[in-house]
Motif scaffolding. Structure first.
Motif, PDB file in Angstrom:
ATOM      1  N   THR A  10       1.017  -1.225   0.155  1.00 58.17           N
ATOM      2  CA  THR A  10       0.065  -0.042   0.081  1.00 58.17           C
ATOM      3  C   THR A  10       0.734   1.372   0.019  1.00 58.17           C
ATOM      4  N   GLY A  11       0.320   2.409  -0.407  1.00 57.69           N
ATOM      5  CA  GLY A  11       1.148   3.433  -0.626  1.00 57.69           C
ATOM      6  C   GLY A  11       2.212   3.386  -1.512  1.00 57.69           C
ATOM      7  N   ALA A  12       2.046   2.540  -2.755  1.00 60.02           N
ATOM      8  CA  ALA A  12       3.402   2.313  -3.682  1.00 60.02           C
ATOM      9  C   ALA A  12       3.353   3.232  -4.790  1.00 60.02           C
ATOM     10  N   SER A  13       2.673   4.392  -4.903  1.00 60.54           N
ATOM     11  CA  SER A  13       2.934   5.377  -5.997  1.00 60.54           C
ATOM     12  C   SER A  13       4.130   6.253  -5.631  1.00 60.54           C
ATOM     13  N   THR A  14       4.637   6.386  -4.470  1.00 58.28           N
ATOM     14  CA  THR A  14       5.717   7.085  -4.390  1.00 58.28           C
ATOM     15  C   THR A  14       6.513   6.702  -3.001  1.00 58.28           C
ATOM     16  N   VAL A  34      -1.099  -0.610  -4.586  1.00 58.18           N
ATOM     17  CA  VAL A  34      -2.236   0.155  -4.261  1.00 58.18           C
ATOM     18  C   VAL A  34      -1.745   1.562  -3.856  1.00 58.18           C
ATOM     19  N   ALA A  35      -2.468   2.382  -4.226  1.00 59.10           N
ATOM     20  CA  ALA A  35      -2.459   3.873  -3.933  1.00 59.10           C
ATOM     21  C   ALA A  35      -3.642   4.641  -4.756  1.00 59.10           C
ATOM     22  N   ARG A  36      -3.375   5.904  -4.722  1.00 58.04           N
ATOM     23  CA  ARG A  36      -4.670   6.733  -5.341  1.00 58.04           C
ATOM     24  C   ARG A  36      -4.283   7.113  -6.841  1.00 58.04           C
ATOM     25  N   ASP A  37      -2.766   7.317  -6.977  1.00 52.44           N
ATOM     26  CA  ASP A  37      -2.466   8.003  -8.310  1.00 52.44           C
ATOM     27  C   ASP A  37      -1.957   6.703  -9.118  1.00 52.44           C
ATOM     28  N   VAL A  38      -2.981   6.773 -10.181  1.00 51.05           N
ATOM     29  CA  VAL A  38      -2.927   5.687 -11.187  1.00 51.05           C
ATOM     30  C   VAL A  38      -1.848   5.767 -12.022  1.00 51.05           C
ATOM     31  N   PRO A  60      -6.164   0.512  -7.643  1.00 53.03           N
ATOM     32  CA  PRO A  60      -6.280   2.055  -7.268  1.00 53.03           C
ATOM     33  C   PRO A  60      -7.206   1.957  -6.163  1.00 53.03           C
ATOM     34  N   ALA A  61      -7.077   2.749  -4.886  1.00 56.20           N
ATOM     35  CA  ALA A  61      -7.871   2.721  -3.874  1.00 56.20           C
ATOM     36  C   ALA A  61      -7.579   3.776  -3.016  1.00 56.20           C
ATOM     37  N   ASP A  62      -8.379   4.502  -2.438  1.00 59.92           N
ATOM     38  CA  ASP A  62      -8.259   5.340  -1.438  1.00 59.92           C
ATOM     39  C   ASP A  62      -8.553   4.670  -0.022  1.00 59.92           C
ATOM     40  N   LEU A  63      -7.598   4.290   0.571  1.00 60.21           N
ATOM     41  CA  LEU A  63      -7.787   3.616   1.843  1.00 60.21           C
ATOM     42  C   LEU A  63      -8.570   4.162   2.901  1.00 60.21           C
ATOM     43  N   THR A  64      -9.054   5.660   2.791  1.00 56.42           N
ATOM     44  CA  THR A  64      -9.810   6.106   3.902  1.00 56.42           C
ATOM     45  C   THR A  64     -11.233   6.143   3.685  1.00 56.42           C
ATOM     46  N   LYS A  65     -11.599   5.195   2.169  1.00 56.57           N
ATOM     47  CA  LYS A  65     -12.959   4.998   1.881  1.00 56.57           C
ATOM     48  C   LYS A  65     -13.297   3.641   2.023  1.00 56.57           C
ATOM     49  N   ASN A  88       2.284  -0.032   4.210  1.00 54.72           N
ATOM     50  CA  ASN A  88       2.908   1.391   4.140  1.00 54.72           C
ATOM     51  C   ASN A  88       2.255   2.578   4.002  1.00 54.72           C
ATOM     52  N   ALA A  89       1.147   2.650   3.459  1.00 52.27           N
ATOM     53  CA  ALA A  89       0.356   3.687   2.995  1.00 52.27           C
ATOM     54  C   ALA A  89       0.289   4.443   4.294  1.00 52.27           C
ATOM     55  N   GLY A  90       0.433   5.954   4.345  1.00 55.92           N
ATOM     56  CA  GLY A  90       0.192   6.747   5.432  1.00 55.92           C
ATOM     57  C   GLY A  90       0.608   8.165   5.373  1.00 55.92           C
ATOM     58  N   THR A  91       0.191   9.023   5.979  1.00 57.16           N
ATOM     59  CA  THR A  91       0.449  10.101   5.924  1.00 57.16           C
ATOM     60  C   THR A  91       0.702  11.164   7.182  1.00 57.16           C
ATOM     61  N   ALA A 184      12.905   7.009  10.816  1.00 58.16           N
ATOM     62  CA  ALA A 184      12.914   8.385  11.295  1.00 58.16           C
ATOM     63  C   ALA A 184      12.878   9.325   9.996  1.00 58.16           C
ATOM     64  N   THR A 185      13.140  10.500  10.138  1.00 59.40           N
ATOM     65  CA  THR A 185      12.993  11.321   8.917  1.00 59.40           C
ATOM     66  C   THR A 185      13.724  10.840   7.823  1.00 59.40           C
ATOM     67  N   THR A 186      12.990  10.613   6.499  1.00 51.95           N
ATOM     68  CA  THR A 186      13.311   9.954   5.351  1.00 51.95           C
ATOM     69  C   THR A 186      12.841  10.994   4.288  1.00 51.95           C
ATOM     70  N   ARG A 187      13.984  10.960   3.193  1.00 51.02           N
ATOM     71  CA  ARG A 187      13.561  11.797   2.167  1.00 51.02           C
ATOM     72  C   ARG A 187      12.376  11.541   1.248  1.00 51.02           C
ATOM     73  N   THR A 188      11.257  11.909   1.527  1.00 47.65           N
ATOM     74  CA  THR A 188       9.822  11.655   0.697  1.00 47.65           C
ATOM     75  C   THR A 188       9.206  12.868   0.829  1.00 47.65           C
ATOM     76  N   GLU A 189       7.916  12.847  -0.155  1.00 54.33           N
ATOM     77  CA  GLU A 189       7.072  13.556  -0.232  1.00 54.33           C
ATOM     78  C   GLU A 189       5.957  14.135   0.966  1.00 54.33           C
ATOM     79  N   ILE A 190       6.440  13.169   2.092  1.00 54.25           N
ATOM     80  CA  ILE A 190       5.395  13.222   3.174  1.00 54.25           C
ATOM     81  C   ILE A 190       5.623  14.726   3.855  1.00 54.25           C
ATOM     82  N   TRP A 191       6.886  15.116   3.733  1.00 53.60           N
ATOM     83  CA  TRP A 191       7.130  16.147   4.217  1.00 53.60           C
ATOM     84  C   TRP A 191       6.528  17.505   3.653  1.00 53.60           C
ATOM     85  N   ASP A 192       6.200  17.208   2.402  1.00 54.50           N
ATOM     86  CA  ASP A 192       5.457  18.499   1.665  1.00 54.50           C
ATOM     87  C   ASP A 192       4.125  18.588   2.343  1.00 54.50           C
TER      88      ASP A 192
HETATM   89  N1  LIG Z   1       9.421   9.891   4.996  1.00 53.86           N
HETATM   90  C1  LIG Z   1       9.505   9.876   6.785  1.00 53.86           C
HETATM   91  O1  LIG Z   1      10.343  10.861   7.209  1.00 53.86           O
HETATM   92  C2  LIG Z   1       8.737   8.865   7.212  1.00 53.86           C
HETATM   93  C3  LIG Z   1       7.654   7.920   6.704  1.00 53.86           C
HETATM   94  N2  LIG Z   1       7.123   7.225   7.669  1.00 53.86           N
HETATM   95  C4  LIG Z   1       6.121   6.247   7.170  1.00 53.86           C
HETATM   96  O2  LIG Z   1       6.288   5.626   6.054  1.00 53.86           O
HETATM   97  C5  LIG Z   1       5.240   5.413   5.280  1.00 53.86           C
HETATM   98  C6  LIG Z   1       5.452   5.840   3.987  1.00 53.86           C
HETATM   99  O3  LIG Z   1       5.455   7.409   3.791  1.00 53.86           O
HETATM  100  P1  LIG Z   1       6.527   7.977   2.745  1.00 53.86           P
HETATM  101  O4  LIG Z   1       6.731   7.195   1.546  1.00 53.86           O
HETATM  102  O5  LIG Z   1       7.673   8.914   3.410  1.00 53.86           O
HETATM  103  O6  LIG Z   1       5.459   8.937   2.216  1.00 53.86           O
HETATM  104  P2  LIG Z   1       5.002   9.855   1.020  1.00 53.86           P
HETATM  105  O7  LIG Z   1       3.762  10.908   1.112  1.00 53.86           O
HETATM  106  O8  LIG Z   1       6.030  10.059  -0.114  1.00 53.86           O
HETATM  107  O9  LIG Z   1       3.986   8.385   0.281  1.00 53.86           O
HETATM  108  C7  LIG Z   1       2.769   8.137   0.836  1.00 53.86           C
HETATM  109  C8  LIG Z   1       2.210   6.908   0.028  1.00 53.86           C
HETATM  110  O10 LIG Z   1       0.820   6.522   0.508  1.00 53.86           O
HETATM  111  C9  LIG Z   1      -0.083   6.974  -0.190  1.00 53.86           C
HETATM  112  N3  LIG Z   1      -1.331   7.178   0.350  1.00 53.86           N
HETATM  113  C10 LIG Z   1      -1.646   8.646   0.890  1.00 53.86           C
HETATM  114  N4  LIG Z   1      -2.897   8.534   1.022  1.00 53.86           N
HETATM  115  C11 LIG Z   1      -3.392   7.552   0.795  1.00 53.86           C
HETATM  116  C12 LIG Z   1      -4.823   7.163   0.784  1.00 53.86           C
HETATM  117  N5  LIG Z   1      -5.848   7.977   1.467  1.00 53.86           N
HETATM  118  N6  LIG Z   1      -5.185   5.938   0.226  1.00 53.86           N
HETATM  119  C13 LIG Z   1      -4.019   5.095  -0.354  1.00 53.86           C
HETATM  120  N7  LIG Z   1      -2.812   5.346  -0.524  1.00 53.86           N
HETATM  121  C14 LIG Z   1      -2.495   6.829   0.048  1.00 53.86           C
HETATM  122  C15 LIG Z   1       0.385   7.850  -1.334  1.00 53.86           C
HETATM  123  O11 LIG Z   1      -0.014   7.676  -2.811  1.00 53.86           O
HETATM  124  P3  LIG Z   1      -1.168   8.344  -3.248  1.00 53.86           P
HETATM  125  O12 LIG Z   1      -1.167   9.696  -3.083  1.00 53.86           O
HETATM  126  O13 LIG Z   1      -0.967   7.857  -4.833  1.00 53.86           O
HETATM  127  O14 LIG Z   1      -2.489   7.595  -2.703  1.00 53.86           O
HETATM  128  C16 LIG Z   1       1.854   7.405  -1.166  1.00 53.86           C
HETATM  129  O15 LIG Z   1       1.914   6.191  -2.122  1.00 53.86           O
HETATM  130  C17 LIG Z   1       3.874   6.497   6.076  1.00 53.86           C
HETATM  131  O16 LIG Z   1       3.395   5.096   6.942  1.00 53.86           O
HETATM  132  C18 LIG Z   1       4.947   7.190   7.022  1.00 53.86           C
HETATM  133  O17 LIG Z   1       4.397   7.442   8.213  1.00 53.86           O
HETATM  134  C19 LIG Z   1       7.431   6.819   8.986  1.00 53.86           C
HETATM  135  C20 LIG Z   1       8.592   7.460   9.736  1.00 53.86           C
HETATM  136  C21 LIG Z   1       9.340   8.448   8.576  1.00 53.86           C
END
Ligand SMILES: NC(=O)C1=CN([C@@H]2O[C@H](COP(=O)(O)OP(=O)(O)OC[C@H]3O[C@@H](n4cnc5c(N)ncnc54)[C@H](OP(=O)(O)O)[C@@H]3O)[C@@H](O)[C@H]2O)C=CC1
Ligand SMILES: N[C@@H](C=O)C(=O)O
Length: 262
Positions: A10-14, A34-38, A60-65, A88-91, A184-192
């Motif tokens: 899950t959360g495999a788009s980035t 699995v993620a939202r961004d096909v 494709p799935a929004d895991l909050t729905k 893995n999907a999380g924000t 811990a802090t990892t370079r991904t878009e979550i910080w945006d």
């Molecule tokens: N980066 C960091 O510093 C850290 C990250 N983590 C954890 O690692 C995991 C991955 O995070 P990271 O890669 O950094 O974050 P990104 O924001 O880079 O990626 C998040 C991924 O989750 C998907 N996602 C977000 N919302 C939804 C949704 N509603 N339904 C389905 N998929 C969703 C996004 O895809 P799409 O938008 O296409 O749905 C994307 O593929 C998370 O659980 C995060 O909490 C933990 C510690 C540190």
């Protein structure tokens, strides 16, 4: 289940999820992304199909729905080729507790906590029946550190750790391996998404290093993998202290310090 099981990520788009997809494909695993961004998942899948030859499906799935979550649950229940689930999907959400909207908090809990429970519940009985397979849950060191000031996010990650340890306790004897990974802090878009500039931060781990380290933990069948923690003994001591308390937690009488003297 096939000899090399398929992996649903899950959360495999980035970010971390896309990097897990890359690494598992190079190990020869077929994938379900699995993620939202096909569009992004298609691009990743096309590249990995070309480079590795594995089969890749996109779900494709929004895991909050609820209806989208149900599609993924059905896939995990029915597709016996899938032997590994990467939750893995999380924000994360920015600002302090009193500034955050309760609707944002609720969505955060739905994605970071509820979805993990539902997806684990969908696959666990099948894996336990087959006496094989694995669930990888991505937590965070923030789940160990209320002092970092991300209260609701950290609470979801503390939940992920407890869920993983509980599942390991229940399913380990049934041949199912559960790993909690705490980056811990990892370079991904979550910080945006939290409105922070990761490039202005120090001690940022590159996503490839994080996932490669997590996979070392997976291959060693570690229950809890904390790639940024250099002294692994610190975690062992914390967890050991917790376990040493277990035999003292349940008593008929309140502790002496709570008895009234009036
Ligand atoms: N980066 C960091 O510093 C850290 C990250 N983590 C954890 O690692 C995991 C991955 O995070 P990271 O890669 O950094 O974050 P990104 O924001 O880079 O990626 C998040 C991924 O989750 C998907 N996602 C977000 N919302 C939804 C949704 N509603 N339904 C389905 N998929 C969703 C996004 O895809 P799409 O938008 O296409 O749905 C994307 O593929 C998370 O659980 C995060 O909490 C933990 C510690 C540190
Ligand atoms: N993803 C980060 C917070 O936003 C973290 O867990 O460190």
């Amino acid at each position: 289940m096939s000899e090399i099981p398929a992996v649903l990520i899950t959360g495999a788009s980035t970010g971390i999820g896309a990097t897990y997809a890359d690494r598992f494909a190079r190990r020869g695993h077929d994938l379900v992304l699995v993620a939202r961004d096909v569009v992004r998942m298609e691009a990743l899948a096309n590249r990995l199909r070309q480079e590795t030859g594995v089969a890749i499906d996109i779900l494709p799935a929004d895991l909050t729905k609820a209806e989208d979550l149900a599609k993924v649950e059905t896939r995990l229940r029915d597709d016996t080729r899938i032997g590994i689930l990467v939750n893995n999907a999380g924000t994360a959400i920015g600002k302090s507790f009193v500034e955050q909207s309760v609707d944002d908090m609720t969505r955060l809990i739905a994605l970071n906590a509820t979805a993990l429970v539902r997806l684990s519940s969908a696959i666990a009985p099948r894996l336990a029946n087959a006496r094989e397979g694995a669930i990888i849950n991505i937590g965070s060191v923030v789940g160990l550190a209320p002092e970092f000031g991300m209260t609701v996010y950290g609470a979801t990650k503390a939940f992920v750790l407890f869920l993983s340890q509980g599942l390991a306790h229940e399913l380990g004897s049934k041949g199912v391996y559960i790993q909690a990974v705490l980056p811990a802090t990892t370079r991904t878009e979550i910080w945006d998404h939290v409105g922070a500039d990761v490039n202005a931060m120090s001690n940022v781990m590159e996503v490839g290093d994080l996932v490669d380290a997590a996979l070392v933990g997976l291959d060693r069948r570690e229950p809890v993998t904390i790639p940024p923690l250099h002294d692994g003994g610190q975690w062992d001591r914390v967890d050991g202290a917790r376990k040493s308390m277990l035999g003292n937690l349940v008593n008929a009488l309140p502790a002496e310090r709570y008895r009234t003297t009036a």
